[in-house]
Structure formats: structure tokens, C-alpha cells
Design a protein around this motif. Structure first.
Motif, short mmCIF file in Angstrom:
data_model
loop_
_atom_site.label_atom_id
_atom_site.label_comp_id
_atom_site.label_asym_id
_atom_site.label_seq_id
_atom_site.Cartn_x
_atom_site.Cartn_y
_atom_site.Cartn_z
N GLU A 1 0.79 -1.24 0.00
CA GLU A 1 0.00 0.00 0.00
C GLU A 1 0.82 1.28 0.00
O GLU A 1 0.29 2.34 -0.36
CB GLU A 1 -0.94 0.03 1.20
N TYR A 2 2.12 1.27 0.37
CA TYR A 2 2.87 2.50 0.51
C TYR A 2 3.81 2.68 -0.68
O TYR A 2 4.62 1.82 -1.00
CB TYR A 2 3.66 2.50 1.83
N SER A 3 3.72 3.87 -1.30
CA SER A 3 4.38 4.11 -2.58
C SER A 3 5.87 4.37 -2.41
O SER A 3 6.30 5.09 -1.50
CB SER A 3 3.71 5.31 -3.27
N ILE A 4 6.68 3.78 -3.31
CA ILE A 4 8.10 4.11 -3.43
C ILE A 4 8.38 4.83 -4.74
O ILE A 4 9.45 5.41 -4.93
CB ILE A 4 8.98 2.85 -3.34
N ALA A 5 7.41 4.83 -5.67
CA ALA A 5 7.53 5.55 -6.94
C ALA A 5 6.12 5.69 -7.50
O ALA A 5 5.30 4.77 -7.37
CB ALA A 5 8.43 4.80 -7.92
N TYR A 6 5.87 6.84 -8.13
CA TYR A 6 4.54 7.07 -8.68
C TYR A 6 4.68 7.73 -10.04
O TYR A 6 5.08 8.88 -10.15
CB TYR A 6 3.70 7.93 -7.74
N THR A 7 4.41 6.97 -11.09
CA THR A 7 4.47 7.43 -12.50
C THR A 7 5.78 8.15 -12.79
O THR A 7 5.81 9.22 -13.38
CB THR A 7 3.28 8.34 -12.85
N VAL A 8 6.91 7.53 -12.38
CA VAL A 8 8.24 8.10 -12.68
C VAL A 8 8.58 7.77 -14.13
O VAL A 8 8.58 6.59 -14.52
CB VAL A 8 9.30 7.51 -11.73
N PRO A 9 8.86 8.78 -14.95
CA PRO A 9 9.15 8.51 -16.36
C PRO A 9 10.53 7.86 -16.55
O PRO A 9 11.51 8.25 -15.90
CB PRO A 9 9.10 9.89 -17.01
N VAL A 10 10.59 6.87 -17.43
CA VAL A 10 11.85 6.22 -17.79
C VAL A 10 12.01 6.36 -19.30
O VAL A 10 11.33 5.69 -20.07
CB VAL A 10 11.85 4.74 -17.38
N PRO A 11 12.89 7.27 -19.75
CA PRO A 11 13.07 7.46 -21.19
C PRO A 11 13.59 6.18 -21.86
O PRO A 11 14.17 5.30 -21.20
CB PRO A 11 14.09 8.60 -21.27
N PRO A 12 13.41 6.05 -23.18
CA PRO A 12 13.91 4.86 -23.88
C PRO A 12 15.44 4.75 -23.74
O PRO A 12 16.16 5.74 -23.87
CB PRO A 12 13.48 5.10 -25.32
N GLY A 13 15.89 3.53 -23.44
CA GLY A 13 17.33 3.31 -23.29
C GLY A 13 17.90 3.78 -21.97
O GLY A 13 19.12 3.74 -21.79
N SER A 14 17.04 4.21 -21.03
CA SER A 14 17.52 4.72 -19.75
C SER A 14 17.09 3.81 -18.61
O SER A 14 16.24 2.93 -18.78
CB SER A 14 16.98 6.14 -19.50
#
Length: 668
Positions: A510-523
Motif C-alpha cells: 500500500e505505501y508508494s516508493i515511486a509514482y508514474t516516474v518517467p523512464v526514457p527509452p534506453g535509460s
């Protein structure tokens, strides 16, 4: 002579002349008279202590203190107290007061009292008496009368009357009147000391002679925005093919007439002129309809209102240039065209940007202040461009940053300052780096040197387990702890190669460690800046917005049977109230406090403090730290000591936006 003996007079008796007469013929007795008209005929006054008359008696002059009677008729007499059932009198009667039963009806002050009602004859008499002028009333109060007819009054003041019919009034002062049905004025001037006098009717007999500007004419003056048309109008008739409809608001007495284009064809439109298109927020004109024409004085062009909805050919309604041709290619077509500079729009707002996208009317561009440009997403400003530079509200993610200016440095969400050079030093740190000059990115690698307990990390242990996980587009379990375990790393890589993807994750279900964190292609993105602790049955859950684009590597250190490692989380559900994150059961080392804003739209401010057992604040780890929407911040850069019985507590300025996760180890 004294006679002490009974005697009988059989043939009559007379004592002196006209003194006493006993007449056996008429069987009557006369006193003071020799002519008897009654059984007892007394000619002269009678004095008596008590007299009782039974039957009908006539007494021309009767005096006494108390007179009781059954039926009596008085011509002349005086009585202090008079009682009986029937009293007839003639002539003048004088009484102190009169009562009927127990109720006084005429008082000694000559006032009528306790009158239940008036008979029709008395009512008619009173009405006839006051109907004939003149009548003078010092103070007339009328209650419950709906219509009052008054004539011949010089001045009449009326207050709080619903309906008043008045004729022949020289001066009329009225306050609190609800309705004046009809006011007829034979001559004179109607004026107002202040405000506006509104008249209803055709204005045929209105005299405007009192106003020198009206040329002593009679009627209503007519004017337009172009100037004066004329005065003296008493009747205006609008007719012809160009007149469409009219509305009359009886509450204010204003008639509105709509004009449309004349001629045949079964249709038409309104014609307007000005600097603001009808139907736009700044316009006060009625909403336009299909076919309306408008000449814009700033553009010097005539526009026509084109409504695809009315025509059934689309969903757009706009003002378009009515010119039959594009003069020199200066105007933009609706689809696939280019234009020269010079497009102006309103400044807009966060909820209604100047330029928005169909289906997302709260996302687009607007101007928050003079000479500023803003980008709005879901009603929230995310980018502001002004004379001082660019301000990004939220997290900025990029493959590179270039520039000769200094770079701001922050750690754990805490701002450090500006820097043009980074120097990584420290005992036990071995650094290698690679610099790609084409994109301006330097990659720095940290390695632990030999020694120091045979392991890496603040817990001084060795990592002995890891696993890989293909992240799906649903929040699913990537790992479940069979016993106590330290999670050192959750490393997420975008394997799509073309498209960016978002990663979200949570611990303990239930407890968030990441929320909709963008990951670019190849990263790649590391979700943990400090180790986290899972207890038996606790889980790691991950989710991507696109299925198959992200892959995670999870590094673990099992601590089977070791209860000294602590991992807890909490959701801050109350605003401006401290919530216990953890209470130390023994002297402990705090390894990490992770804060996460899972609201998705709005920022939140957070305080993290450590207190004694009575909740007295001893120190602050953060104070009013701003956690942007969708962001996570690791608060602790270095381990912290917490005595036994002391607490770690968290406060947020808004409820249900902030979550916190703590990792620690007891050392006592």
C-alpha cells in the motif's frame, strides 16, 4: 274626636270638602278630591317610607332613593338607584351610566363601550353621516380596508397601504406602497428627487417641456450609438422583413427588438459592430446564432457566424471571415494551412487556458501575468516562462542539460546551492566516470574499496540474492519476502528503445516508493536511494503504464530470523497533525525515511521530526519540505541515532497526499 271602635260606612263618607271621600257608588276613595277616577285617587303629594305598586301604574312626578319596578313609565322623576325589567320614559332623562347586564355600554364620560355589533340601520346612518363633506379627522387609522376612496383633501400622507384609490389630491406623499394600479394626473409635473422614474404605457400624454434639451416637445426621445435621432416620439412601430422577434420585460418596462437580415430564403441573422465578438467571455451581447454578421472595427473586416452543429455537419461554431476570397493569402484556412504572425488570444486561466486541446479544455497555454507564458496540465501550471527565465513546477526529466550557466544541486530533496564543478571524494570511495560530449552527460560510478566488513551499504552487509522481473501494466507482486530481508536496489530499465514509459511501485501492499516516474527509452532509474526492510509476507509491487517496456532488477540481502531490522510505512490521512511513523523499542539507527506524494495533481508540504516519548520535538529531519505531485524524496543522506522510546513522526499540510516508509535497525 277619637274613635276607638270598629265601624262600617255603608252609604258613603265625606270628611270636609275635598279632604276624604268614600264613594260607595264607584267603590273608590278620594283624598283631596271629591271626584274619584281611580280606586284611590289622591290629588296632591304622597309621602311614604315604602311604596309598592303592583300592576301598571302612572306617576307624573316620582322621587326616591331606590325604586324597584316590573313595568314602569316615567314622565318626570329622579332616582338614585333604579332597577327593574321594563322601563319606559318620555322627555329628558339624566343618567350617570348605562349597563346591559354586567357590561357597561355608555360610560359616565359619554363613551360607547362593549358594543358587539351595529345593526344595518345604525351602520347606514353612520355611513351617510361621514359621506357628506366636509369631514375633519385629526387622526384616522384604518385597518383591513383594501380600497379607500378620498376626495377633497388638500394633503394626504399614506404609509404602508397595499392599494389606495385617491382622487382630488393636491399633494400626495407615498411611502411603502406595494402597488399603484392606475395613476391619473390631469395636469402638473411628475418628478423624482433622486433615482429613475419608470413609466409604463405608450407615453402619448407625457410632456417633456420642463427639460430645455428636449426642445419643449412631447413624447420619448430616440437615439442610437451614432447620435441623436430625434425627440417627440410617442409611438414607434418596427415592421418589415428585417424584424425578427421582440421581448418585453414587464418588470423593468424595457422592450428588446431583434433585427435579422431581410429578404427571402427562409433565414437571416443579426448584424453587429464593435471590437468584441458576440459569444466570447468579454462580450455583453446575446449569444450569436448561425448566419449572424459582425463587423470588427479593429480588423476592418466583416465576419459571419458559422455553426456546424446547427447545420448538422460537425461540432464547431466559429466566427469566420465573410470575404468570398482570400486576399493575397493573408487568412488561415480551417485545416492544414499556415499563417503569418499576429494571432491574438485572451490571457486565459488555469481552468480555461487561452489555447486548449479538444477533449482536454483544462490543458494548454495561458498567460498568468503580464509578459509571462504558462503551460497548463489538468488545471495546474507546470511550466512558466518569464523575463527571469524558465520555471518548471514538478520534476524535470531529460537525457541531457546543456549550458554555460551554473547548475543547482540538491540532495535528498534539500537544496544545496549552485555549482560549476563536482568533486567526489571520501574514504572508501573509488570513482570512475565517462563523459559523452555529444549530449553533455557525465556518468559517475562509485565502488566500495576493500575492507570494512566485506559488504556494501550502510548496514555493512553483503548482498547475496537478486532477481529479475518483467514489469506489466497492472500493479502486480514482483517479490514476496519469506523472512526478514533487506532490499538494497530496485533498478528499472526501459527496454523499448523508442518510447518512454512510466514506473510505479509500492511496498507492504500500500505505501508508494515511486509514482508514474518517467523512464526514457534506453535509460534506467533506481527507485531506492536507501535500503528498505521487508518482514515475513511483505511484498514489492511494480506497475508500468505500458506492458513489456520496462524490466526490473531487485537486489536482496536475506536476514533470516533477525528481528533487529525494522521496516514500516504509514499514510498521512489528517492535515496539520503529527502521525507516528515508528516508536523505537530499543536504541536504533535510522537508515532511511522515504516520502511519497501520490496525489497526482497537487503538491504537499511535509515535516519529519524525532521526539521523546511525550511527543516533545527534539529535532527536525525536514521542515515544510515541498513534495511535488507524483514525486518521492529520500529524507536521510546519512544514518541517524534514535534512543529507545523515542519516535519518528510525520506531518503534512494536506490530508491523503503523503505516504512515508522507514527503515531502521535496533542496536541495543
Amino acid at each position: 274626636m277619637a274613635v276607638n271602635k270598629n265601624f262600617v260606612v255603608k252609604n258613603g263618607l265625606e270628611v270636609n270638602t275635598d279632604l276624604i271621600l268614600a264613594d260607595v257608588t264607584s267603590n273608590s276613595v278620594g283624598i283631596g278630591t271629591s271626584v274619584t277616577n281611580y280606586k284611590l285617587h289622591v290629588n296632591g303629594g304622597i309621602g311614604a317610607t315604602d311604596i309598592t305598586v303592583t300592576g301598571f301604574g302612572t306617576i307624573s312626578d316620582l322621587s326616591g332613593d331606590t325604586i324597584n319596578y316590573t313595568t314602569a313609565t316615567f314622565s318626570v322623576g329622579t332616582a338614585t338607584t333604579l332597577s327593574g325589567s321594563t322601563l319606559n320614559y318620555s322627555g329628558i332623562a339624566t343618567v350617570g351610566s348605562l349597563s346591559v347586564g354586567a357590561d357597561e355600554v355608555i360610560s359616565s364620560a359619554k363613551q360607547l363601550k362593549n358594543i358587539a355589533s351595529l345593526d344595518s340601520t345604525t351602520t347606514a346612518t353612520i355611513e351617510a353621516a361621514i359621506a357628506n363633506a366636509p369631514n375633519t379627522f385629526t387622526n384616522l387609522v384604518v385597518t383591513g380596508v383594501s380600497t379607500l376612496g378620498v376626495t377633497g383633501i388638500t394633503t394626504l400622507n399614506v404609509t404602508d397601504t397595499s392599494t389606495l384609490g385617491v382622487t382630488g389630491i393636491t399633494t400626495l406623499n407615498v411611502s411603502g406602497i406595494t402597488t399603484l394600479g392606475t395613476v391619473e394626473i390631469s395636469s402638473g409635473i411628475v418628478t423624482a428627487t433622486s433615482g429613475i422614474v419608470t413609466y409604463y404605457g405608450d407615453g402619448t400624454n407625457l410632456s417633456l417641456a420642463g427639460n430645455s434639451d428636449l426642445l419643449s416637445s412631447t413624447g420619448i426621445g430616440i437615439g442610437t450609438t451614432g447620435g441623436l435621432v430625434g425627440y417627440g416620439i410617442t409611438f414607434v412601430n418596427f415592421y418589415g422583413a428585417g424584424v425578427s422577434t421582440s421581448l418585453y420585460d414587464s418588470s423593468v418596462g424595457i422592450a428588446t427588438i431583434f433585427f435579422e437580415g431581410g429578404g427571402g430564403g427562409g433565414g437571416g441573422g443579426a448584424i453587429g459592430i464593435g471590437s468584441t465578438f458576440p459569444g466570447t467571455p468579454a462580450s455583453l451581447d446575446p449569444a450569436p446564432t448561425n448566419g449572424d454578421l459582425f463587423f470588427h472595427i479593429d480588423y476592418g473586416r466583416t465576419f459571419i457566424y458559422y455553426d456546424e452543429i446547427t447545420l448538422g455537419v460537425g461540432s464547431t461554431a466559429v466566427w469566420i471571415d465573410s470575404a468570398p476570397f482570400n486576399q493575397g493569402g493573408l487568412y488561415v484556412n480551417k485545416y492544414g494551412d499556415n499563417m503569418y504572425a499576429g494571432l491574438g488570444v485572451t490571457i486565459g486561466s488555469l481552468s480555461s487556458p487561452s489555447v486548449y486541446f479538444n477533449g482536454y479544455t483544462n490543458s494548454g497555454f495561458y498567460s498568468p501575468a503580464a509578459n509571462e507564458f504558462g503551460v497548463v496540465v489538468s488545471g495546474t501550471e507546470r511550466l512558466n516562462v518569464n523575463a527571469s527565465g524558465i520555471n518548471v513546477i514538478g520534476i524535470a526529466t531529460a537525457t541531457s542539460f546543456k549550458g554555460s550557466a551554473q547548475v543547482g544541486v540538491a540532495t535528498g530533496g534539500v537544496y544545496i546551492g549552485l555549482a560549476t564543478q563536482f568533486n567526489f571524494v571520501g574514504t572508501g570511495v573509488s570513482v570512475t566516470h565517462e563523459y559523452d560530449s555529444t549530449v553533455g552527460i557525465a556518468t559517475v560510478n562509485f565502488f566500495a574499496e576493500a575492507g570494512g566488513g566485506g559488504g556494501s551499504g550502510q548496514f555493512n552487509t553483503g548482498i547475496t540474492s537478486s532477481l529479475g522481473y518483467a514489469v506489466t501494466d497492472s500493479m502486480a507482486t514482483a517479490y514476496t519476502a519469506a523472512d526478514t530481508v533487506v532490499v538494497h536496489s530496485i533498478h528499472v530499465t526501459n527496454i523499448d528503445g523508442t518510447n518512454s514509459a512510466d514506473i510505479s511501485g509500492q511496498l507492504y501492499g500500500e505505501y508508494s516508493i515511486a509514482y508514474t516516474v518517467p523512464v526514457p527509452p534506453g535509460s534506467s532509474v533506481e527507485l531506492l536511494k536507501q535500503p528498505k526492510v521487508l518482514n515475513t509476507g511483505d511484498t514489492i509491487e511494480l506497475q508500468a503504464n505500458v506492458n513489456g517496456d520496462l524490466h526490473a532488477t531487485i537486489s536482496l540481502e536475506p536476514k533470516t530470523g533477525d528481528t533487529t531490522y525494522i521496516g514500516v510505512g504509514t499514510d498521512i490521512t489528517s492535515a496539520a497533525t503529527y502521525t507516528d511513523l515508528w516508536v523505537a523499542t530499543a536504541d536504533s539507527v535510522l537508515q532511511g525515511v522515504l516520502l511519497s506524494n501520490d496525489d497526482g495533481v497537487d503538491d504537499v508540504k511535509a515535516n519529519v521530526v524525532w521526539t521523546d516519548g511525550a511527543d516533545n520535538i527534539v529535532g527536525y529531519y525536514t521542515y515544510e519540505m515541498i513534495i511535488p505531485a507524483d514525486a518521492t524524496v529520500e529524507v536521510l543522506e546519512q544514518p541517524k541515532f534514535l534512543p529507545s522510546g523515542y519516535k519518528v513522526r510525520v506531518l503534512a499540510n494536506q490530508a491523503n497526499r503523503l505516504e512515508a516508509i522507514l527503515s531502521a535497525r535496533t542496536i541495543a
